[in-house]
Each structure stands twice: as C-alpha cells, then as structure tokens.
Design a protein around this motif. Structure first.
Motif, PDB file in Angstrom:
ATOM      1  N   ALA A 477       0.797  -1.156  -0.226  1.00  0.00           N
ATOM      2  CA  ALA A 477      -0.185   0.026  -0.104  1.00  0.00           C
ATOM      3  C   ALA A 477       0.809   1.075   0.077  1.00  0.00           C
ATOM      4  CB  ALA A 477      -0.958   0.022   1.317  1.00  0.00           C
ATOM      5  N   ILE A 481      -0.942   4.953   4.044  1.00  0.00           N
ATOM      6  CA  ILE A 481      -2.095   4.203   4.397  1.00  0.00           C
ATOM      7  C   ILE A 481      -1.996   3.241   5.193  1.00  0.00           C
ATOM      8  CG2 ILE A 481      -3.551   2.451   3.149  1.00  0.00           C
ATOM      9  CD1 ILE A 481      -3.591   5.378   1.811  1.00  0.00           C
ATOM     10  N   THR A 482      -2.869   3.365   6.239  1.00  0.00           N
ATOM     11  CA  THR A 482      -2.952   2.184   7.375  1.00  0.00           C
ATOM     12  C   THR A 482      -4.349   1.555   7.503  1.00  0.00           C
ATOM     13  OG1 THR A 482      -3.833   3.927   8.817  1.00  0.00           O
ATOM     14  CG2 THR A 482      -1.316   3.943   8.577  1.00  0.00           C
ATOM     15  N   SER A 485      -6.914   4.319   8.377  1.00  0.00           N
ATOM     16  CA  SER A 485      -7.055   5.278   7.624  1.00  0.00           C
ATOM     17  C   SER A 485      -8.222   4.593   6.626  1.00  0.00           C
ATOM     18  CB  SER A 485      -5.849   5.768   6.842  1.00  0.00           C
ATOM     19  OG  SER A 485      -5.427   4.973   6.098  1.00  0.00           O
ATOM     20  N   VAL A 486      -7.957   3.217   6.176  1.00  0.00           N
ATOM     21  CA  VAL A 486      -8.909   2.594   5.441  1.00  0.00           C
ATOM     22  C   VAL A 486     -10.270   2.729   6.092  1.00  0.00           C
ATOM     23  CG1 VAL A 486      -9.263   0.567   4.009  1.00  0.00           C
ATOM     24  CG2 VAL A 486      -7.016   1.447   4.022  1.00  0.00           C
ATOM     25  N   ASP A 489     -11.952   6.240   5.981  1.00  0.00           N
ATOM     26  CA  ASP A 489     -12.412   6.651   4.776  1.00  0.00           C
ATOM     27  C   ASP A 489     -13.698   5.774   4.414  1.00  0.00           C
ATOM     28  OD1 ASP A 489     -12.331   7.750   2.267  1.00  0.00           O
ATOM     29  OD2 ASP A 489     -11.420   6.122   1.341  1.00  0.00           O
ATOM     30  N   TYR A 621      -7.578  -2.412  -0.873  1.00  0.00           N
ATOM     31  CA  TYR A 621      -6.754  -2.640   0.225  1.00  0.00           C
ATOM     32  C   TYR A 621      -7.399  -3.857   0.756  1.00  0.00           C
ATOM     33  CZ  TYR A 621      -5.444   2.089  -0.721  1.00  0.00           C
ATOM     34  OH  TYR A 621      -4.960   3.407  -1.230  1.00  0.00           O
ATOM     35  N   VAL A 640      -9.580   0.667  -3.729  1.00  0.00           N
ATOM     36  CA  VAL A 640      -8.387   1.589  -3.882  1.00  0.00           C
ATOM     37  C   VAL A 640      -9.195   2.978  -4.063  1.00  0.00           C
ATOM     38  CG1 VAL A 640      -6.260   2.563  -4.501  1.00  0.00           C
ATOM     39  CG2 VAL A 640      -6.604  -0.036  -3.629  1.00  0.00           C
ATOM     40  N   GLY A 643     -13.140   3.450  -2.053  1.00  0.00           N
ATOM     41  CA  GLY A 643     -12.958   3.299  -0.733  1.00  0.00           C
ATOM     42  C   GLY A 643     -14.252   2.416  -0.030  1.00  0.00           C
TER      43      GLY A 643
END
Length: 713
Positions: A477, A481-482, A485-486, A489, A621, A640, A643
C-alpha cells in the motif's frame, strides 16, 4: 463282508491322513491359469441415417434400458466454457409438443427413468412401456424445446455452483491441474467461470445442438429383455426422422509437456488441511497395449486398496492422511497421471516428499512378486464381478466400436493380465512416469507456502486462483495508508461526511436503521423468495429475521435478537438458544450501525493491512481482522479508488475442526436517507451456494426502538 468294508474304510482313512500329512502349508498353491472368458460383442446395426445400434440381450427381468451417446468432437469453447454442461441439463426440459412438466409426469406414470447429459441420455422402463418411452425419447432428441425459462434457471444454478469451487480445495486443485497440464488452448485446459457462463446465451445452445447432435455420430446401446430384431424395428420406427449432419472430425491439439518440477499454490485462508495433487499428462490412447500394464502398475502404487504403496506409506505408516491415491487414465486426446490427497498443514511438505519418493521408486525398481500377484488377483476379481452386469457388456461393445478395438480385446483381458511380468511394469513406469517433470499443486493456508519452494526446479512458487488463473502477489500500500485510514475513509463515505466533527454530528441524530433484502432461490425446480431483515440500534441493539416464501409454504428460517442486555437466536429445526458467556459479553459491545464503526475502539480487535489485492480486476486494500485470542478471522477488501467495502470473507472452524468460510460481496452503494449509504446488492456465498439479494426497503430513525430487539417480529 462286514470285515471287508471295515478294511476298506480304514485304508481310506490311512490314505487320507497320509495325503494330508504330505501337504506343506508354507508353500502357496500354484496359481491356476485364468479361465477363458466368453464375451460376445454384439454386431452393430447401422440405420440409414447413420445411427449405430448395439443390442445386449438379458431376459432375466422384463426391463429394457436405452443409452444414447453422441460422439461429437471435443473442441475449445473459448469464452463460453460450460456450454455443453448446460446443454446436457436443458435437453431434459421437454419437447416442442410436450412441456417439461407433462413430459416428467408421463415418465413418472410409467415408472420409468430418464436422465440427460451433454452426450445424450440414459432411460429405462418395463418392457411393456418400451414403445411409449422411445416415442418420448425420440421427441427429446429430434424436437427438444429448449425453453427460455428453463435455460435461465439452469444457468442460475450453474452460476451458484461456481461459488462452491472457491470453497472446495479439491475443485480448486482440479481446476489448476487442468490449466497447467493441458494449457488454456486445449479443451481439457478450459475452466468454467462465472464470466464464461454469463457469456452463454440460449442461441448458443441451439447452435451447439444443430451442429453436433446428429445421428451419424451417435450410438444407441439397448440392454435388457429385447432381441436384436425387436430393437432394430423399434429404433428405426422412432429415430428414422433424425436427420444427418456434417460428419465433423476431431481436431488434434498440442498438449504442453512439463519441464522440471513446477509448484503451483492456491491460497485458502483458514484451511487446516492442504489438498495436494501431483500430476502430468500421458500420451496414452484407449486400446494401447500399455494401458493394462499401467493399470496394474497404478493398482500397486495407489489404486485404492490399503495395501497400495501410497496408502500404506502415508496413512498406515506416517498417519499423514485418511487417504492417498493415484490414477492413470487413457484418453482419445491425451491422458494423465495424478497422485495426492488431503494432509494436515504441518506435514504437507513431508507428504509431498513421500509421494515423490514412491513415484521415483516405482519407476526405477521392479515391484515385488507379492505386489504383482495381489494386484492381478484384485483386478481379476473386479473384472469377473463386473461381468455380472449386462451394462458392462454394453460398455465393452461401445468401446470396441468407438475406439476400433479388436473383437477379442475384452475376452482376452484375463489372459493378457496373467502374462504381465514385473519387467513389463518397470518398462512402462520408466516410459510414462516422469518423477522429475511434475506439476505439484497445493491448495492450502499461505503459512505453508514457503516450505514448498524446495520442490520447484527453479525454487519458486507460481500462485494461482481457484480457477487456475495467474494471481499476482500482494502489492504494498502507498505511504501513509494504514488500517485505520482505510476504515475511516469507508465510514466517512457511509455517512457522506468528510471529517470526525461532521461524523459526530451525523451520528448524534441517527440511532436506528432497518434494512430488508430480497433474494430468489431455486428449491428443487421451484423458485422461492427469501427476505432478510436486519435491525440495528444504538449502541449495541440488534436483530435479524429470515423468512422464506415457497410455492407450498412459508417459513421462518432464522431469528436473532438482542436488547442491549439479553437475547438469543432461533434456527429452524434447532430451536431457541440464549446468548451466554463470552458470546453474551461480545454482543454487549457497541455495534451500531456497522461493526467497522467500532474497530478502532475495540481493544479485542486487531487490524492488519496485508497489501493491495484484486477483486474482479479492481484494486483493493486487503485488511485482516482478528479477534485477540481467537483463531477465527476475516478478510475485508476496500476499493482503492472508491473506498467502499466490496468483499468480506470470514474464516472459522466448526465443532469437528473443519474449515468453514463465508463470503459476502457488496455492490452499488445508494443513499437511503439523510446521506447514509447502503449497498443495494448483497451476495452471500456459503456452503457451496450463492444467494444474490437486493435492497427492498430501508428505514432510519433517531431512537433505537423496535419490538425486534425483544424477539417480537
């Protein structure tokens, strides 16, 4: 006179005892030559339209069976793989003059059986119904209905069945073996997928029928209480109108050869066992003189008995598995060799070592006399038992004609078997087995994959998906990007907000949501409707209700409820169960409106960002969600680009330790009220079934109030 009889009796006893004493029981009796087998292969009757009729008389019972086999060429289907299977099912869907329901009812009334397949049909009935049965069968072949509604139903069933491929290690291994053995340009290397099924239209079925289903490529095998003349007259009467077609010839296809040992891996998360298949192709045609030698060789290697080497080694000695087998098959296009089984994760590499060792050993050293004698004895007995069935003679006759075998091919079977030597077996083993040029396929947990590299000639692993397609390794990633955070979002998009402050404001006015999804399912040829209604209330109240509406009855399949403190479940055929212990404590945790909203605040949840994967060509992701201290976990895939959560896989084990997986696909997110977004389409894949549902209704409220939380629906 009495004295003479007594003397004779005594002498008889003495002679008998003397003879008994001279027998050495440590020496096995000399095998007697196999008896001569008289198998009369019936003469083929060829009708004017080219239909070949084979009649096997058996007058023990007043029954007659008919098997139609249309020997059309095996050709690649390209982007329509799965077409012939659908054709075979659809063939049973009635005729132009008799709808399916009436056809089935007529067959049932006669007490007959009729089943169809991609090459024809099998049917049987009492002899007195033979003329009427043949009238039905001829209509089925000459004037099939191919109704659109039945085509749609069968296509939907096949699409649902594809879902089971991704949960079946054996199916995955079979798909990969087909691709790597034969190549995707070969008919045997094509694999049916959801995409290829969706490309098939009813018109394709009709074209396939018109082009391939012709009498001059067909055989009718008649078995039972009927003589040759009767059969000829009846078949001629009912099938003479079947029109000839172009006599298409089978094409030759290039089959790739394996160079060096190649390892192919399919990841099946949560798997507690590995499915291992070790295989390569064989240039072995039916009727070849080496076929019987290889059958005996395979019987010794892993043909099914507990005395076979693979079973004796990997089950009896090592206890790696319940079963390990091998198979050698001849084929008019190209045959194959395969060996393998299911093994515990921790011994997968050791099992492969042992299988390879056995393949190498049998192809470099002669088998023992004992093994050869046992294999011959077993195959002799199986052959003798098979002759008790007239269907066996019918199969022999079909093979003799179809593959142009000598008339005495099967009659000499036991003689040829008896003459085989250890040297014969070693010669064919060296000629056909390829212990250094194998395709090694493993379906299992990714944790075992590193141990497999040593088996590959280039010390590498080729990763495949469940259908044999190349699967790229996970990509890293991007920076920053963690997992948090994914998920964040996704939550922002669900609530149509762009900051934590806006989210708090939105959630302060939102305390209840109710959603109903509708799906249609096939239940034994009938269409049933399933309604799934879920209720969620702040902070942890929840309920669900599954109702099925079938043509004959409606039923409640499942209920679940929790009011924040207590609750339970109801499952049809199992009754009510209350939440207790750890399960109850877990239910008390905040869960509104979706679990993802509480991942970050739940200390028992561990989130890992594994990388970027693909779902149907879309970059996602891939997150691994684990409950601390639990072996169960899930994978969640977030687009990606958009989201959105588009796929969720849950992996667990049942009470018997078997791996269980459930997949949910989400699509077409829509606003239901005040900016809250919900997936309009939700597809559940579990237990080999695929259930596609669509949003029927959604209700939102400010307060978490509903009778459903109390178990009142």
């Amino acid at each position: 006179m009495m004295k003479k009889k007594l003397i004779i009796g005594v002498l008889a006893v003495i002679v008998g005892c003397s003879s008994f004493a001279q027998i050495d029981r440590s020496i096995p009796p000399t095998p007697q030559p196999n008896p001569e087998i008289n198998i009369n292969i019936p003469e083929v009757i060829t009708l004017e339209n080219g239909l070949k009729v084979i009649v096997v008389e058996n007058h023990k019972l007043p029954k007659v069976s008919f098997q139609l086999f249309v020997d059309y060429p095996t050709l690649p289907k390209g982007d329509k793989v799965g077409l012939t299977g659908i054709f075979g099912e659809l063939l049973a869907s009635g005729t132009e003059t008799m709808p399916k329901d009436e056809f089935d009812a007529t067959v049932d009334y006669m007490g007959a059986t009729v089943s169809t397949n991609s090459n024809g049909f099998y049917a049987s009935s009492l002899k007195k119904h033979t003329p009427k049965l043949l009238a039905l069968l001829s209509d089925l072949v000459i004037a099939p209905a191919f109704p659109k509604d039945e085509f749609d139903r069968i296509l939907k069933q096949n699409l649902s069945a594809i879902a089971s491929e991704e949960s079946s290690p054996a199916s995955m291994a079979s798909n990969v073996a087909a691709v790597v053995n034969y190549g995707t340009k070969h008919p045997y290397g094509e694999v049916t997928t959801e995409s290829t099924l969706n490309n098939i239209e009813l018109e394709d079925i009709k074209k396939h029928y018109s082009k391939n289903f012709i009498p001059n490529k067909a055989y009718m095998i008649v078995v039972g209480d009927i003589n040759r003349d009767e059969a000829r007259e009846l078949i001629s009467e009912h099938f003479s109108e079947w029109k000839q077609g172009e006599d298409l010839q089978q094409e030759n296809f290039k089959t790739p050869t394996t160079k060096g040992n190649n390892v192919y891996f399919v990841d099946k998360p949560g798997a507690v066992q590995s499915q291992v298949t070790i295989t390569h192709t064989l240039d072995l045609k039916p009727g070849h003189e080496d076929v019987l030698k290889l059958k005996v060789l395979n019987q010794i290697l892993g043909g099914g008995s507990f005395s076979a080497r693979l079973m004796s080694n990997l089950r009896e000695d090592k206890a790696y598995t319940y079963g390990c087998y091998s198979r050698i098959s001849e084929d008019e296009l190209y045959g194959k060799f395969s060996a393998g089984g299911s093994f515990r994760n921790e011994v997968t590499d050791s099992a492969i070592v042992e299988i390879l060792s056995e393949i190498f050993k049998i192809s470099s050293e002669a088998v023992t006399d004992k093994e050869l004698d046992l294999a011959k004895s077993s195959m002799t007995g199986a052959f003798a038992r098979s002759l008790e069935s007239p269907q066996t003679i019918a199969r022999f006759a079909l093979n003799t004609v179809r593959y142009d075998l000598p008339d005495d091919y099967y009659a000499n079977y036991l003689t040829r078997l008896e003459k085989l030597t250890k040297e014969d077996l070693l010669a064919v083993a060296k000629k056909y087995l390829q212990p250094l040029n194998l395709n090694i396929i493993v379906v299992g947990n990714a944790e075992i994959s590193d141990k497999l590299k040593n088996f590959d000639a280039n010390n590498e692993i080729k990763v495949k998906d469940a259908f044999g397609r190349d699967k790229s390794q996970l990509k890293q990633a991007g920076e920053g990007i963690t997992p948090t955070s994914v998920i964040q979002d996704f939550i922002y998009k669900k609530c149509s907000v762009s900051s934590e402050k806006e989210l708090d404001k939105f959630m302060s006015k939102f305390g209840y949501i109710e959603k109903t999804y509708k799906a249609e399912m096939d239940m034994g040829g009938m269409t049933a409707k399933m309604y799934l209604t879920t209720y969620s209330g702040k902070p942890n109240k929840s309920a669900s209700y599954v109702k099925i509406e079938a043509p004959q009855q409606n039923m409640v399949a499942q209920k679940e409820w929790f009011d924040g403190e207590t609750g339970g479940t109801y499952v049809m055929m199992q009754g009510v169960s209350k939440y207790e212990g750890e399960e109850l404590e877990e239910k008390k945790r905040p869960s509104f409106p979706d679990p993802q909203f509480h991942y970050a605040s739940n200390e028992d949840i561990k989130m890992e960002l594994l990388g970027i994967d693909e779902v149907d060509g879309e970059a996602c992701y891939k997150l691994k969600i684990t409950k601390v201290g639990d072996v169960d976990f899930s994978h969640e895939y977030y687009s990606v680009e958009s989201g959105w959560l588009i796929k969720q896989e849950t992996f667990s084990t049942d009470e018997e330790g078997n791996a269980v997986s459930t997949t949910v696909l989400y699509n077409n997110y829509q606003e239901v009220k005040k900016g809250f977004m919900v997936a309009e389409q939700m597809t559940l894949v579990t237990n080999g079934q695929k259930i596609e549902s669509h949003l029927e209704n959604a209700v939102m409220g400010k307060k978490p109030k509903s009778d459903a939380f109390e178990g009142k629906f």
